[in-house]
Design a protein around this motif. Sequence first.
Motif, PDB file in Angstrom:
ATOM      1  N   MET A   1       0.813  -1.197   0.000  1.00  0.00           N
ATOM      2  CA  MET A   1       0.000   0.000   0.000  1.00  0.00           C
ATOM      3  C   MET A   1       0.858   1.263   0.000  1.00  0.00           C
ATOM      4  N   ASN A   2       2.045   1.188   0.632  1.00  0.00           N
ATOM      5  CA  ASN A   2       2.936   2.353   0.650  1.00  0.00           C
ATOM      6  C   ASN A   2       3.358   2.751  -0.753  1.00  0.00           C
ATOM      7  N   TRP A   3       3.563   1.761  -1.621  1.00  0.00           N
ATOM      8  CA  TRP A   3       3.968   2.060  -2.998  1.00  0.00           C
ATOM      9  C   TRP A   3       2.871   2.839  -3.720  1.00  0.00           C
ATOM     10  N   TYR A   4       1.621   2.469  -3.479  1.00  0.00           N
ATOM     11  CA  TYR A   4       0.482   3.157  -4.088  1.00  0.00           C
ATOM     12  C   TYR A   4       0.450   4.609  -3.633  1.00  0.00           C
ATOM     13  N   LEU A   5       0.605   4.813  -2.339  1.00  0.00           N
ATOM     14  CA  LEU A   5       0.573   6.174  -1.793  1.00  0.00           C
ATOM     15  C   LEU A   5       1.763   7.006  -2.255  1.00  0.00           C
ATOM     16  N   GLU A   6       2.933   6.374  -2.386  1.00  0.00           N
ATOM     17  CA  GLU A   6       4.117   7.099  -2.871  1.00  0.00           C
ATOM     18  C   GLU A   6       3.886   7.631  -4.281  1.00  0.00           C
ATOM     19  N   VAL A   7       3.257   6.821  -5.121  1.00  0.00           N
ATOM     20  CA  VAL A   7       2.979   7.268  -6.493  1.00  0.00           C
ATOM     21  C   VAL A   7       1.982   8.416  -6.466  1.00  0.00           C
ATOM     22  N   LEU A   8       0.969   8.326  -5.608  1.00  0.00           N
ATOM     23  CA  LEU A   8      -0.007   9.415  -5.524  1.00  0.00           C
ATOM     24  C   LEU A   8       0.630  10.699  -4.998  1.00  0.00           C
ATOM     25  N   LYS A   9       1.631  10.580  -4.125  1.00  0.00           N
ATOM     26  CA  LYS A   9       2.334  11.773  -3.630  1.00  0.00           C
ATOM     27  C   LYS A   9       3.117  12.458  -4.753  1.00  0.00           C
ATOM     28  N   LYS A  10       3.596  11.661  -5.712  1.00  0.00           N
ATOM     29  CA  LYS A  10       4.315  12.211  -6.870  1.00  0.00           C
ATOM     30  C   LYS A  10       3.316  12.373  -8.022  1.00  0.00           C
ATOM     31  N   TYR A  11       2.224  13.072  -7.764  1.00  0.00           N
ATOM     32  CA  TYR A  11       1.060  13.109  -8.642  1.00  0.00           C
ATOM     33  C   TYR A  11       1.391  13.322 -10.118  1.00  0.00           C
ATOM     34  N   VAL A  12       2.149  14.350 -10.434  1.00  0.00           N
ATOM     35  CA  VAL A  12       2.471  14.631 -11.840  1.00  0.00           C
ATOM     36  C   VAL A  12       3.977  14.723 -12.053  1.00  0.00           C
ATOM     37  N   VAL A  13       4.734  13.899 -11.364  1.00  0.00           N
ATOM     38  CA  VAL A  13       6.184  13.891 -11.524  1.00  0.00           C
ATOM     39  C   VAL A  13       6.537  12.937 -12.658  1.00  0.00           C
ATOM     40  N   PHE A  14       7.080  13.504 -13.732  1.00  0.00           N
ATOM     41  CA  PHE A  14       7.455  12.698 -14.888  1.00  0.00           C
ATOM     42  C   PHE A  14       8.970  12.574 -15.023  1.00  0.00           C
ATOM     43  N   SER A  15       9.711  13.172 -14.119  1.00  0.00           N
ATOM     44  CA  SER A  15      11.172  13.085 -14.180  1.00  0.00           C
ATOM     45  C   SER A  15      11.661  12.098 -13.129  1.00  0.00           C
ATOM     46  N   GLY A  16      12.848  11.593 -13.344  1.00  0.00           N
ATOM     47  CA  GLY A  16      13.415  10.630 -12.412  1.00  0.00           C
ATOM     48  C   GLY A  16      13.150   9.195 -12.854  1.00  0.00           C
ATOM     49  N   ARG A  17      13.337   8.275 -11.912  1.00  0.00           N
ATOM     50  CA  ARG A  17      13.214   6.854 -12.221  1.00  0.00           C
ATOM     51  C   ARG A  17      12.329   6.164 -11.186  1.00  0.00           C
ATOM     52  N   ALA A  18      11.680   5.087 -11.595  1.00  0.00           N
ATOM     53  CA  ALA A  18      10.835   4.301 -10.691  1.00  0.00           C
ATOM     54  C   ALA A  18      11.221   2.834 -10.799  1.00  0.00           C
ATOM     55  N   ARG A  19      11.325   2.180  -9.657  1.00  0.00           N
ATOM     56  CA  ARG A  19      11.649   0.756  -9.629  1.00  0.00           C
ATOM     57  C   ARG A  19      10.502  -0.065 -10.201  1.00  0.00           C
ATOM     58  N   ARG A  20      10.816  -1.308 -10.579  1.00  0.00           N
ATOM     59  CA  ARG A  20       9.773  -2.223 -11.036  1.00  0.00           C
ATOM     60  C   ARG A  20       8.717  -2.400  -9.956  1.00  0.00           C
ATOM     61  N   LYS A  21       9.186  -2.582  -8.720  1.00  0.00           N
ATOM     62  CA  LYS A  21       8.263  -2.825  -7.620  1.00  0.00           C
ATOM     63  C   LYS A  21       7.294  -1.659  -7.449  1.00  0.00           C
ATOM     64  N   GLU A  22       7.801  -0.438  -7.552  1.00  0.00           N
ATOM     65  CA  GLU A  22       6.936   0.739  -7.412  1.00  0.00           C
ATOM     66  C   GLU A  22       5.852   0.734  -8.481  1.00  0.00           C
ATOM     67  N   HIS A  23       6.228   0.478  -9.720  1.00  0.00           N
ATOM     68  CA  HIS A  23       5.266   0.493 -10.814  1.00  0.00           C
ATOM     69  C   HIS A  23       4.243  -0.620 -10.682  1.00  0.00           C
ATOM     70  N   TRP A  24       4.703  -1.830 -10.465  1.00  0.00           N
ATOM     71  CA  TRP A  24       3.783  -2.972 -10.465  1.00  0.00           C
ATOM     72  C   TRP A  24       2.927  -3.033  -9.211  1.00  0.00           C
ATOM     73  N   MET A  25       3.437  -2.556  -8.068  1.00  0.00           N
ATOM     74  CA  MET A  25       2.597  -2.506  -6.868  1.00  0.00           C
ATOM     75  C   MET A  25       1.514  -1.436  -7.035  1.00  0.00           C
ATOM     76  N   PHE A  26       1.837  -0.311  -7.655  1.00  0.00           N
ATOM     77  CA  PHE A  26       0.816   0.693  -7.956  1.00  0.00           C
ATOM     78  C   PHE A  26      -0.226   0.102  -8.892  1.00  0.00           C
ATOM     79  N   PHE A  27       0.234  -0.619  -9.899  1.00  0.00           N
ATOM     80  CA  PHE A  27      -0.675  -1.246 -10.859  1.00  0.00           C
ATOM     81  C   PHE A  27      -1.614  -2.220 -10.149  1.00  0.00           C
TER      82      PHE A  27
END
Length: 118
Positions: free
Chosen positions: A1-27
């Motif tokens: 659930m933390n991964w989901y909330l982390e993505v929501l905190k970066k609402y419109v951040v298109f710069s930087g990098r995201a781990r596989r885990k961050e992306h797939w847990m949000f998904f």
Amino acid sequence: MNWYLEVLKKYVVFSGRARRKEHWMFFLFNIIAVVVVATVDLALGTFPLLYPIYFLAVLLPHLGVTVRRLHDTGRSGWFILFGLIPLVGGIILIVFLAAEGEHGSNAYGPNPKSAMAY
């Protein structure tokens, strides 16, 4: 659930990098939320109301984490447009998103795995 909330905190951040885990847990949590919202929408008898609102609310965070995930693999965020190609484009995009990120820094920033101390 933390991964989901982390993505929501970066609402419109298109710069930087995201781990596989961050992306797939949000998904994963997004799919669960879609099922819950659609079920509640159907139960209330207002089906085409709550689901589109939720979809629009998470559209930009989803695009942001996908672009950051592509950055982690060393690809431009514009590769997200492969998803618009029927059948083959979606498969190619899934392969890109499931690929391991580049080790070390790349043009989009430092490796998010080494930046996180768990």
